[in-house]
Motif scaffolding. Structure first.
Motif, PDB file in Angstrom:
ATOM      1  N   ARG A 166      -4.019   1.611  -7.330  1.00 31.45           N
ATOM      2  CA  ARG A 166      -2.731   2.219  -6.989  1.00 31.45           C
ATOM      3  C   ARG A 166      -2.167   2.999  -8.176  1.00 31.45           C
ATOM      4  NH1 ARG A 166       2.591  -1.044  -4.847  1.00 31.45           N
ATOM      5  NH2 ARG A 166       3.579   0.694  -3.735  1.00 31.45           N
ATOM      6  N   ASN A 167      -2.498   2.569  -9.365  1.00 29.72           N
ATOM      7  CA  ASN A 167      -2.076   3.257 -10.578  1.00 29.72           C
ATOM      8  C   ASN A 167      -3.211   4.141 -11.070  1.00 29.72           C
ATOM      9  OD1 ASN A 167      -0.899   4.098 -12.955  1.00 29.72           O
ATOM     10  ND2 ASN A 167      -1.181   2.152 -14.034  1.00 29.72           N
ATOM     11  N   VAL A 183     -12.111  -4.677   2.639  1.00 24.46           N
ATOM     12  CA  VAL A 183     -11.862  -3.666   3.671  1.00 24.46           C
ATOM     13  C   VAL A 183     -10.365  -3.392   3.781  1.00 24.46           C
ATOM     14  CG1 VAL A 183     -12.000  -3.155   6.135  1.00 24.46           C
ATOM     15  CG2 VAL A 183     -13.947  -4.198   4.975  1.00 24.46           C
ATOM     16  N   ARG A 184      -9.570  -4.430   3.715  1.00 26.89           N
ATOM     17  CA  ARG A 184      -8.114  -4.267   3.788  1.00 26.89           C
ATOM     18  C   ARG A 184      -7.612  -3.384   2.657  1.00 26.89           C
ATOM     19  NH1 ARG A 184      -3.735  -9.144   4.675  1.00 26.89           N
ATOM     20  NH2 ARG A 184      -1.840  -7.916   4.345  1.00 26.89           N
ATOM     21  N   ALA A 185      -8.129  -3.593   1.451  1.00 21.90           N
ATOM     22  CA  ALA A 185      -7.736  -2.750   0.327  1.00 21.90           C
ATOM     23  C   ALA A 185      -8.212  -1.316   0.531  1.00 21.90           C
ATOM     24  CB  ALA A 185      -8.307  -3.320  -0.969  1.00 21.90           C
ATOM     25  N   SER A 186      -9.450  -1.163   0.974  1.00 22.13           N
ATOM     26  CA  SER A 186     -10.042   0.162   1.134  1.00 22.13           C
ATOM     27  C   SER A 186      -9.344   0.986   2.199  1.00 22.13           C
ATOM     28  CB  SER A 186     -11.528   0.029   1.490  1.00 22.13           C
ATOM     29  OG  SER A 186     -12.150   1.288   1.576  1.00 22.13           O
ATOM     30  N   SER A 187      -8.715   0.322   3.167  1.00 23.74           N
ATOM     31  CA  SER A 187      -8.074   1.027   4.277  1.00 23.74           C
ATOM     32  C   SER A 187      -6.546   0.983   4.217  1.00 23.74           C
ATOM     33  CB  SER A 187      -8.552   0.445   5.609  1.00 23.74           C
ATOM     34  OG  SER A 187      -8.314  -0.941   5.681  1.00 23.74           O
ATOM     35  N   ALA A 188      -5.994   0.605   3.072  1.00 19.38           N
ATOM     36  CA  ALA A 188      -4.539   0.506   2.924  1.00 19.38           C
ATOM     37  C   ALA A 188      -3.941   1.889   2.671  1.00 19.38           C
ATOM     38  CB  ALA A 188      -4.186  -0.459   1.795  1.00 19.38           C
ATOM     39  N   THR A 189      -3.800   2.661   3.742  1.00 16.00           N
ATOM     40  CA  THR A 189      -3.281   4.020   3.645  1.00 16.00           C
ATOM     41  C   THR A 189      -1.872   4.005   3.052  1.00 16.00           C
ATOM     42  OG1 THR A 189      -4.508   4.536   5.656  1.00 16.00           O
ATOM     43  CG2 THR A 189      -2.848   6.138   4.936  1.00 16.00           C
ATOM     44  N   PRO A 190      -1.630   4.768   1.989  1.00 16.72           N
ATOM     45  CA  PRO A 190      -0.287   4.802   1.397  1.00 16.72           C
ATOM     46  C   PRO A 190       0.779   5.171   2.422  1.00 16.72           C
ATOM     47  CG  PRO A 190      -1.864   5.874  -0.050  1.00 16.72           C
ATOM     48  CD  PRO A 190      -2.586   5.583   1.240  1.00 16.72           C
ATOM     49  N   ILE A 198      -5.815  -7.464  -6.000  1.00 20.02           N
ATOM     50  CA  ILE A 198      -7.039  -8.240  -6.191  1.00 20.02           C
ATOM     51  C   ILE A 198      -7.216  -8.526  -7.671  1.00 20.02           C
ATOM     52  CG2 ILE A 198      -9.552  -8.249  -5.947  1.00 20.02           C
ATOM     53  CD1 ILE A 198      -9.201  -6.387  -3.524  1.00 20.02           C
ATOM     54  N   LEU A 199      -7.201  -9.795  -8.006  1.00 20.16           N
ATOM     55  CA  LEU A 199      -7.338 -10.230  -9.397  1.00 20.16           C
ATOM     56  C   LEU A 199      -6.379  -9.474 -10.318  1.00 20.16           C
ATOM     57  CD1 LEU A 199     -11.237 -10.608  -9.519  1.00 20.16           C
ATOM     58  CD2 LEU A 199      -9.530 -12.421  -9.275  1.00 20.16           C
ATOM     59  N   GLY A 200      -5.139  -9.326  -9.843  1.00 17.43           N
ATOM     60  CA  GLY A 200      -4.079  -8.741 -10.653  1.00 17.43           C
ATOM     61  C   GLY A 200      -3.955  -7.234 -10.603  1.00 17.43           C
ATOM     62  N   VAL A 201      -4.873  -6.557  -9.924  1.00 20.00           N
ATOM     63  CA  VAL A 201      -4.850  -5.086  -9.842  1.00 20.00           C
ATOM     64  C   VAL A 201      -4.500  -4.675  -8.413  1.00 20.00           C
ATOM     65  CG1 VAL A 201      -6.166  -2.950 -10.143  1.00 20.00           C
ATOM     66  CG2 VAL A 201      -6.574  -4.899 -11.667  1.00 20.00           C
ATOM     67  N   GLU A 202      -3.590  -3.709  -8.276  1.00 21.60           N
ATOM     68  CA  GLU A 202      -3.196  -3.241  -6.948  1.00 21.60           C
ATOM     69  C   GLU A 202      -4.080  -2.070  -6.503  1.00 21.60           C
ATOM     70  OE1 GLU A 202       0.959  -2.444  -6.592  1.00 21.60           O
ATOM     71  OE2 GLU A 202       1.533  -4.424  -7.362  1.00 21.60           O
ATOM     72  N   TYR A 203      -4.511  -2.155  -5.222  1.00 17.51           N
ATOM     73  CA  TYR A 203      -5.403  -1.142  -4.663  1.00 17.51           C
ATOM     74  C   TYR A 203      -4.832  -0.584  -3.364  1.00 17.51           C
ATOM     75  CZ  TYR A 203      -8.899  -3.123  -7.833  1.00 17.51           C
ATOM     76  OH  TYR A 203      -9.564  -3.560  -8.936  1.00 17.51           O
ATOM     77  N   HIS A 204      -5.249   0.650  -3.055  1.00 17.92           N
ATOM     78  CA  HIS A 204      -4.979   1.216  -1.741  1.00 17.92           C
ATOM     79  C   HIS A 204      -6.193   2.022  -1.296  1.00 17.92           C
ATOM     80  CE1 HIS A 204      -2.617   4.784  -3.799  1.00 17.92           C
ATOM     81  NE2 HIS A 204      -3.876   4.747  -4.152  1.00 17.92           N
TER      82      HIS A 204
END
Length: 309
Positions: A166-167, A183-190, A198-204
């Motif tokens: 995300r950053n 998959v949830r992270a990979s498809s988290a459309t902004p 995940i393990l302290g890092v935010e993903y989208h």
């Protein structure tokens, strides 16, 4: 009065649903979305580990991002399956990660097609009579149901899923641990789904980093890469398309083109410009995915011949 096509009506309905979810996210209306980022920090959290020399894949299938256009991936899978072409690595981004997880789990293409045609879009994006849940819970449940909750390293085929930090939108590859979380992270459309930590890092959404993660397949050791790009053809952009969309589409196309040379075969079905979720649109995407894959068969066979020579 100007006639509105079924595809356009489907697109308009889909856009309204996403706009509603997006507005609710912004207003903090969605359960778990006001600071309620899904977090995975346990021993099964998604991680990455390079394949050892004896485990490296030979043939990779890369399934790109593209929202509803991703139904075309299913058509490609049908043609590969019918012609005995079996990738031993699937790399997926966003919708490509969802479909890729089922395929890696050994689900036949015909069954994936039926799942897609039966999909309840309101349930899938988290809109129900009880309210909204655009935090991605529905996506995660879907993946668990369709994969039996197996980890990424527990499938019949190797599976790698990409997401963007995300950053900074830096690419991250996951190939171990919780499949549904990846998959949830990979498809988290902004602005439509909440991000995932995940393990302290935010993903989208992986689309934000690499819409078609071709280079990732090479980095994982694949010797032949078949890539599927379901993004809109630049030539299909209509004159009245919103400027913000055309800018984004051209930027996405440039990112994909920058990696195209790393693929042995690029499959890019023409799915029109406006996407939707109607049964007709889903069927059209699958059919055009099949057509594009059939047209690519000579190149695929040539690449496999070189691999085996």
């Amino acid at each position: 009065m100007k006639k509105v096509s079924a595809t356009m009506r489907s697109f308009q309905a889909w856009r309204k649903l996403l706009a509603f979810a997006s507005a609710a996210l912004t207003a903090g209306m969605l359960p778990g979305c006001s600071g309620g980022i899904a977090e995975y920090s346990g021993p099964d959290a998604p991680t990455f580990a390079p394949y050892s020399a004896g485990q490296q894949p030979r043939i990779a299938l890369v399934l790109g991002a593209g929202g509803p256009r991703g139904f075309a991936h299913i058509g490609v899978l049908k043609v590969l399956e019918a012609n005995g072409i079996e990738p031993d690595l699937v790399v997926g981004a966003s919708v490509g990660a969802m479909i890729g997880a089922m395929y890696a789990n050994g689900v036949p293409a015909a069954e994936i097609e039926q799942v897609a045609l039966d999909l309840d879009v309101k349930r899938f994006i988290g809109i129900s009579t009880s309210g909204l849940s655009g935090n991605g819970n529905a996506v995660e449940r879907f993946v668990v149901e369709r994969t039996g909750g197996k980890p990424m390293d527990g499938f019949a085929r190797k599976l790698a899923i990409t997401a963007a930090t995300r950053n900074g939108n830096a690419l991250t590859i996951f190939n171990r641990g919780n499949t549904a979380a990846a998959v949830r992270a990979s498809s988290a459309t902004p602005r439509q789904f909440s991000p995932v930590r995940i393990l302290g890092v935010e993903y989208h959404d992986g689309d934000e980093a690499e819409p078609v993660p071709i280079r990732s397949a090479r980095d994982l050791g694949a010797r032949v890469v078949i890539a599927v790009d379901v993004s809109a053809h630049i030539s299909a952009i209509p004159p009245d398309a919103p400027t913000a969309w055309t800018v984004r589409d051209r930027h996405r196309a440039a990112k994909i083109q920058a990696q195209a040379s790393h693929a042995d075969v690029m499959i890019h079905p023409d799915l029109g410009y406006y996407a939707g979720m109607s049964p007709e649109y889903r069927q059209m995407c699958i059919r055009r995915g099949e057509d594009a894959a059939r047209a690519a068969l000579p190149k695929i066979r040539a690449a496999l011949l070189r691999l085996n020579s």
